[in-house]
Scaffold this active site. Structure first.
Site, PDB file in Angstrom:
ATOM      1  N   GLU B 176       1.079  -1.000   0.115  1.00 24.51           N
ATOM      2  CA  GLU B 176       0.069  -0.028   0.082  1.00 24.51           C
ATOM      3  C   GLU B 176       1.633   1.275  -0.498  1.00 24.51           C
ATOM      4  OE1 GLU B 176       0.716   1.916   2.844  1.00 24.51           O
ATOM      5  OE2 GLU B 176       2.018  -0.324   2.694  1.00 24.51           O
ATOM      6  N   GLU B 319       4.665   0.066   1.271  1.00 25.36           N
ATOM      7  CA  GLU B 319       4.573  -0.244  -0.195  1.00 25.36           C
ATOM      8  C   GLU B 319       4.887  -1.604  -0.807  1.00 25.36           C
ATOM      9  OE1 GLU B 319       6.931   2.236  -2.840  1.00 25.36           O
ATOM     10  OE2 GLU B 319       7.164   4.353  -1.917  1.00 25.36           O
TER      11      GLU B 319
END
Lengths: 351, 351
Positions: B176, B319
């Protein structure tokens, strides 16, 4: 002896502090919070300084794999019989050992050298035969080797690194295999650190408690015989080390003199690192430390070397497998360093 | 609501215990001391069980990268301005973000989805536009989302995994990005674990002590408003999570139902893992945990999930970068499992 090894005292290089600082500044301009890639940032910064470049890369990597036998096996200090050293040499020759599987998977060059199994395996594919003797002496009763063997072992490691440099190696990994090797490494580390056997000893390849107690007595006997206070490191190497460790010390010193970064594998290679750093403290500047060994004494060595290994994977095989496990992480660190966009390039706002 | 999400309660698969046991037995026949490759052995055994095969492999790997905005940024809880979410979406679209650099270096497929930035970036190369709203609500004052958004978010994650499975994915990674995401993740984890904000809160992308104190108050306010005891996990997701987390919960549940192994990334993905496991405990059986986050509350989540992450690299980016860092280690583990010679094959003596 010292005269014939004058190269050992040749000065080491030092990493380029400006290149490391430039890499640190670049990391702080990449599109991620400051420091948020942790040790992946550290890796790239360290390599940039060692390689004096804005685009560090571990490749090409050279693995030097040294196999030898250790005379202390006469004292029943290993879970495996001594013949396994020779059997594993053949296994490496055939590509079936963990280190050869990993080197192949990672596309890393490996040179396998027999530096002193008890018996000669003859010519084997992919193996250099440079035996320094029929294994080392039993350190509980005699020195591991004579001065000639020590000198030849250090020179052997030196020559291997010079070959690697000649073919463009940018990073060095040394590994070892040999039944009884943790006994030699533990004795050497105890002597270099002024510790008792008990503070560093462990199960090695899988000794039970009785075996560990026996190994402790063997190492204490070796220390009593060989490690009087103020014995110089080279002499401790001669009396206590294995041929594998001696060759590695020669390799580490040569690497540091030529500015070649090193990934130090686990327990046994750390004892060689300790010896090399005692011979020349600046060797430490060229070392990255791969793994926290499952061998309990390893932490003491890491503390002495001011080292914080990257992985804590419960590894206790040796054979350079810990160092090889770190290779893809170094590669990723360098890819991130080179290819992540900066805040300016990507038009991303900073804190 | 529950009726329209009946798939969430569909039973999960379980890893194949016999395949895992066969892999364990093979590990003990490979030419190395028993257990000496530590977590590299564990990885291969776990994947063998999950994939029900004697030759586990992580590839092909699918990364699902979800970006969204978090309404709590109105409370000044991030070191970066909200616009950075959209800027990083463009950076990922162009391949300049850390996750895209790593995916490319590792030859891993990545699908980037905008699940709800505050403003619409329009069509971007390599990005799916599936915005569930203009960011979530400010959880200190209102629920993060409505029931429709929750359902759509869970279904979005489900559909992404179904696409990945249709193209042969054998391992799932979710990641994310979104300014304010640790605030949502911390609030959700506190609610799921019955903890106060103080026990889990941290600096996120880089708050100072004043910022962390403010973030703590914001999370406590959100918990007081939304997290009365016995509030069901789905309702906690609706009130406290981000769109990224909700999509990930849908993805994790679907993966577990289809027997697709998952590498859980760091802090924020662990909050999604907690929610998924509270919804269906068997989801845990499909999870490998990548990294110990630098975010201090992560350890509490790992304890609750009975997880011991592979890496401790001080990562705090999210991420999916932590999960991607583990990929080459999983590959090495599988190479070693498949290609190391057995004692019998190599003629090596055992203990």
């Amino acid at each position: 002896m010292i005269e014939t090894l004058a190269w050992i005292n040749a000065p080491c290089s030092l990493p380029n502090a400006a290149a490391a600082e430039a890499a640190r500044q670049r990391q702080n301009q990449l599109t991620k919070p400051y420091g948020s890639l942790g040790r992946l940032e550290e890796m790239a910064i360290a390599l940039a300084g060692m390689q004096n470049t804005a685009t560090p890369s571990p490749d090409p990597i050279q693995v030097l794999q040294f196999l030898s036998d250790h005379g202390a096996v006469a004292e029943d200090i290993s879970a495996f019989p001594q013949i396994v050293t020779l059997q594993m040499l053949r296994n490496m020759s055939n590509g079936g050992a963990p280190v050869t599987v990993m080197a192949r998977a990672l596309n890393v060059r490996i040179e396998i050298t027999n530096v002193g199994t008890v018996s000669d395996a003859g010519e084997l594919p992919n193996v250099r035969n440079e035996r320094l003797g029929d294994g080392t002496g039993n350190i509980a009763r005699e020195p591991a080797m004579n001065e000639r063997q020590l000198i030849d072992g250090l020179n052997l490691g030196r020559a291997a690194v010079e070959r690697a440099l000649a073919t463009g190696a940018k990073l060095l990994i040394c590994g070892e295999m040999g039944i009884g090797s943790t006994t030699s490494a533990t004795a050497l580390a105890c002597a270099l650190l002024g510790e008792s056997a008990e503070s560093l000893v462990g199960p090695g390849t899988g000794l039970n408690a009785t075996g560990v107690a026996r190994k402790t007595r063997v190492i204490d006997a070796a220390l009593a015989l060989h490690a009087a206070p103020n014995t110089p490191p080279l002499e401790l190497l001669r009396r206590l080390a294995g041929f594998d460790i001696v060759a590695t010390v020669g390799a580490f010193l040569t690497a540091a003199q030529h500015g070649l970064p090193i990934i130090v594998d686990g327990f046994i290679m750390s004892s060689a690192a300790l010896a090399a750093v005692q011979l020349q403290p600046q060797v430490r500047e060229w070392m990255l430390f791969a793994t926290a060994s499952a061998e309990p004494g390893h932490q003491r060595m890491m503390t002495a070397l001011n080292a914080k290994p990257y992985l804590n994977f419960g590894l206790r095989l040796g054979e350079a497998t810990g160092a090889l496990a770190v290779v893809p992480l170094l590669r990723l660190a360098c890819e991130l360093h080179q290819h992540t966009a900066t805040f300016a390039e990507a038009g991303v706002s900073q804190e």
